[in-house]
Design an enzyme around this catalytic site. Structure first.
Site, PDB file in Angstrom:
ATOM      1  N   TYR A  85      26.793  25.067  49.366  1.00  0.00           N
ATOM      2  CA  TYR A  85      27.810  25.715  48.507  1.00  0.00           C
ATOM      3  C   TYR A  85      27.350  25.699  47.045  1.00  0.00           C
ATOM      4  O   TYR A  85      27.358  26.729  46.363  1.00  0.00           O
ATOM      5  CB  TYR A  85      29.158  24.996  48.650  1.00  0.00           C
ATOM      6  CG  TYR A  85      30.204  25.527  47.683  1.00  0.00           C
ATOM      7  CD1 TYR A  85      30.764  26.790  47.865  1.00  0.00           C
ATOM      8  CD2 TYR A  85      30.610  24.772  46.574  1.00  0.00           C
ATOM      9  CE1 TYR A  85      31.702  27.295  46.969  1.00  0.00           C
ATOM     10  CE2 TYR A  85      31.549  25.267  45.679  1.00  0.00           C
ATOM     11  CZ  TYR A  85      32.085  26.533  45.880  1.00  0.00           C
ATOM     12  OH  TYR A  85      33.012  27.029  44.988  1.00  0.00           O
TER      13      TYR A  85
ATOM     14  N   SER B 233      31.123  28.227  39.911  1.00  0.00           N
ATOM     15  CA  SER B 233      31.792  26.922  40.088  1.00  0.00           C
ATOM     16  C   SER B 233      31.080  25.873  39.241  1.00  0.00           C
ATOM     17  O   SER B 233      29.901  26.023  38.925  1.00  0.00           O
ATOM     18  CB  SER B 233      31.697  26.518  41.555  1.00  0.00           C
ATOM     19  OG  SER B 233      32.018  25.164  41.732  1.00  0.00           O
TER      20      SER B 233
HETATM   21  N1  LIG Z   1      39.107  25.847  44.708  1.00  0.00           N
HETATM   22  C1  LIG Z   1      38.135  25.279  44.010  1.00  0.00           C
HETATM   23  O1  LIG Z   1      38.089  24.042  43.838  1.00  0.00           O
HETATM   24  C2  LIG Z   1      37.092  26.151  43.366  1.00  0.00           C
HETATM   25  C3  LIG Z   1      36.327  25.628  42.331  1.00  0.00           C
HETATM   26  C4  LIG Z   1      35.338  26.410  41.745  1.00  0.00           C
HETATM   27  C5  LIG Z   1      35.134  27.691  42.188  1.00  0.00           C
HETATM   28  N2  LIG Z   1      35.893  28.196  43.210  1.00  0.00           N
HETATM   29  C6  LIG Z   1      35.628  29.564  43.678  1.00  0.00           C
HETATM   30  O2  LIG Z   1      36.762  30.364  43.400  1.00  0.00           O
HETATM   31  C7  LIG Z   1      36.826  31.459  44.297  1.00  0.00           C
HETATM   32  C8  LIG Z   1      38.238  31.581  44.844  1.00  0.00           C
HETATM   33  O3  LIG Z   1      38.584  30.401  45.533  1.00  0.00           O
HETATM   34  P1  LIG Z   1      40.070  29.824  45.587  1.00  0.00           P
HETATM   35  O4  LIG Z   1      40.030  28.443  45.118  1.00  0.00           O
HETATM   36  O5  LIG Z   1      41.004  30.767  44.965  1.00  0.00           O
HETATM   37  O6  LIG Z   1      40.293  29.730  47.168  1.00  0.00           O
HETATM   38  P2  LIG Z   1      41.035  30.679  48.218  1.00  0.00           P
HETATM   39  O7  LIG Z   1      42.487  30.754  47.900  1.00  0.00           O
HETATM   40  O8  LIG Z   1      40.624  30.184  49.553  1.00  0.00           O
HETATM   41  O9  LIG Z   1      40.432  32.117  47.931  1.00  0.00           O
HETATM   42  C9  LIG Z   1      39.267  32.579  48.551  1.00  0.00           C
HETATM   43  C10 LIG Z   1      39.406  34.062  48.744  1.00  0.00           C
HETATM   44  O10 LIG Z   1      38.187  34.568  49.299  1.00  0.00           O
HETATM   45  C11 LIG Z   1      38.507  35.434  50.375  1.00  0.00           C
HETATM   46  N3  LIG Z   1      37.463  35.420  51.391  1.00  0.00           N
HETATM   47  C12 LIG Z   1      36.818  34.344  51.897  1.00  0.00           C
HETATM   48  N4  LIG Z   1      35.963  34.740  52.853  1.00  0.00           N
HETATM   49  C13 LIG Z   1      36.076  36.090  52.941  1.00  0.00           C
HETATM   50  C14 LIG Z   1      35.458  37.086  53.745  1.00  0.00           C
HETATM   51  N5  LIG Z   1      34.545  36.784  54.666  1.00  0.00           N
HETATM   52  N6  LIG Z   1      35.829  38.376  53.574  1.00  0.00           N
HETATM   53  C15 LIG Z   1      36.770  38.708  52.661  1.00  0.00           C
HETATM   54  N7  LIG Z   1      37.389  37.815  51.857  1.00  0.00           N
HETATM   55  C16 LIG Z   1      37.044  36.525  52.019  1.00  0.00           C
HETATM   56  C17 LIG Z   1      39.786  34.883  50.959  1.00  0.00           C
HETATM   57  O11 LIG Z   1      40.456  35.912  51.666  1.00  0.00           O
HETATM   58  P3  LIG Z   1      41.567  35.520  52.768  1.00  0.00           P
HETATM   59  O12 LIG Z   1      42.523  34.597  52.091  1.00  0.00           O
HETATM   60  O13 LIG Z   1      42.137  36.842  53.159  1.00  0.00           O
HETATM   61  O14 LIG Z   1      40.832  34.818  53.865  1.00  0.00           O
HETATM   62  C18 LIG Z   1      40.531  34.409  49.730  1.00  0.00           C
HETATM   63  O15 LIG Z   1      41.326  35.433  49.205  1.00  0.00           O
HETATM   64  C19 LIG Z   1      35.753  31.203  45.357  1.00  0.00           C
HETATM   65  O16 LIG Z   1      34.614  31.976  45.062  1.00  0.00           O
HETATM   66  C20 LIG Z   1      35.432  29.718  45.173  1.00  0.00           C
HETATM   67  O17 LIG Z   1      34.114  29.405  45.566  1.00  0.00           O
HETATM   68  C21 LIG Z   1      36.880  27.458  43.794  1.00  0.00           C
END
Ligand SMILES: NC(=O)c1ccc[n+]([C@@H]2O[C@H](COP(=O)([O-])OP(=O)(O)OC[C@H]3O[C@@H](n4cnc5c(N)ncnc54)[C@H](OP(=O)(O)O)[C@@H]3O)[C@@H](O)[C@H]2O)c1
Length: 266
Positions: free
Chosen positions: A155, A142
């Site tokens: 985080y 991130s």
């Molecule tokens: N959104 C942002 O602003 C942002 C910015 C920079 C980096 N990121 C990173 O990008 C990645 C994806 O995030 P996103 O934005 O796409 O959000 P998201 O849609 O909430 O995706 C997160 C994913 O992680 C899975 N997950 C979370 N906890 C879990 C657990 N205990 N066991 C198994 N699976 C789990 C979720 O599964 P379920 O849906 O089945 O719960 C979901 O598929 C993350 O690593 C996040 O830190 C996000």
């Protein structure tokens, strides 16, 4: 469609993971998903197979915060005799608030998913990739890893681990003349995934702020970076511009901007 290659994506059924899945499926990859919610996996599978009828998706429900989760995922792959060409460690979540106010259990759970599981998955699959001198691991970090992130202290620290670990391992691979690559991806704040809701950050300015991006832009950056053989991807064009000039911005000014971006707006 002939499925010639396989990509394993944690958190593949939502957000960035799902959007990246679309790129790999269109390129003929078989998809292997590991996520937490069964209903979400089912809905996402139906959606993607409607879009790309020939795409093959296999999935498993697994809580990646559990200490044996990576072993279980690895065993699932072995039992099915799949070769993982690309592993994307994407699953993760964030917690928001002053450190004295955040729930420590939730934060420890986040450390388990964002750091411990990513570390273990990388080790399991890297070993096999090194043995055949082929394969790619993409670790989703991130922009929170770049500088101190008040109200996202834990985080941001988990993502700093991802950066340092991923980039260092990639340097080790270069030292060993390996064809295996480990890519570090740093997306900017994303407007349209579940991340901000899951972390109770819906009103935080950064998700509509200076360098906010979308899951589609991140997925495109990841795919293009992967195809071009990049090892470090700052995702979101506005974040990329800021990252390039950040070295010229005094620390105090950077942190002033970060404090503004991280505030809630109502
Ligand atoms: N959104 C942002 O602003 C942002 C910015 C920079 C980096 N990121 C990173 O990008 C990645 C994806 O995030 P996103 O934005 O796409 O959000 P998201 O849609 O909430 O995706 C997160 C994913 O992680 C899975 N997950 C979370 N906890 C879990 C657990 N205990 N066991 C198994 N699976 C789990 C979720 O599964 P379920 O849906 O089945 O719960 C979901 O598929 C993350 O690593 C996040 O830190 C996000």
């Amino acid at each position: 469609m002939v499925m010639s290659k396989t990509v394993l994506i944690s958190g593949g059924s939502s957000g960035i993971g799902f959007t990246i899945s679309r790129y790999f499926a269109n390129a003929g990859y078989k998809l292997l998903w590991v996520s937490l919610l069964k209903e979400e996996i089912t809905a996402a599978t139906i959606q993607l197979q409607n879009e790309i009828p020939d795409c093959e998706i296999n999935s498993v429900v697994q809580d990646l915060s559990l200490s044996n989760a990576a072993q279980k995922v690895y065993d699932w792959i072995q039992e099915n005799q799949w070769n993982v060409d690309v592993l994307i460690n994407n699953a993760g979540f964030g917690t928001y608030g002053f450190i004295n106010d955040t729930d420590s259990e939730r934060e420890l759970n986040m450390i388990d998913v964002n750091i411990i599981n990513l570390y273990k998955m990388t080790r399991f699959f890297l070993k096999d990739m090194i043995a055949i001198n082929k394969g790619t691991i993409i670790n989703i970090s991130s922009n929170s890893s770049f500088q101190p992130t008040p109200k996202l202290s834990t985080y941001g620290a988990t993502k700093s681990f991802v950066n340092h670990f991923t980039r260092s391992v990639n340097e080790e691979l270069k030292m060993q003349n390996s064809n295996v690559k480990v890519i570090c991806v740093c997306p900017s704040a994303i407007k349209d995934t579940n991340f901000k809701k899951a972390g109770k950050m819906e009103n935080v300015k950064t998700f509509n702020g200076l360098a906010a991006t979308t899951a589609e832009e991140v997925a495109k950056d990841v795919w293009n970076g992967f195809i071009k053989g990049k090892s470090f991807i700052v995702s979101g064009w506005k974040m990329r511009m800021l990252y390039r000039v950040s070295g010229m911005i005094p620390y105090k000014v950077q942190q002033f901007l970060v404090r503004k971006e991280i505030k809630e707006v109502h």
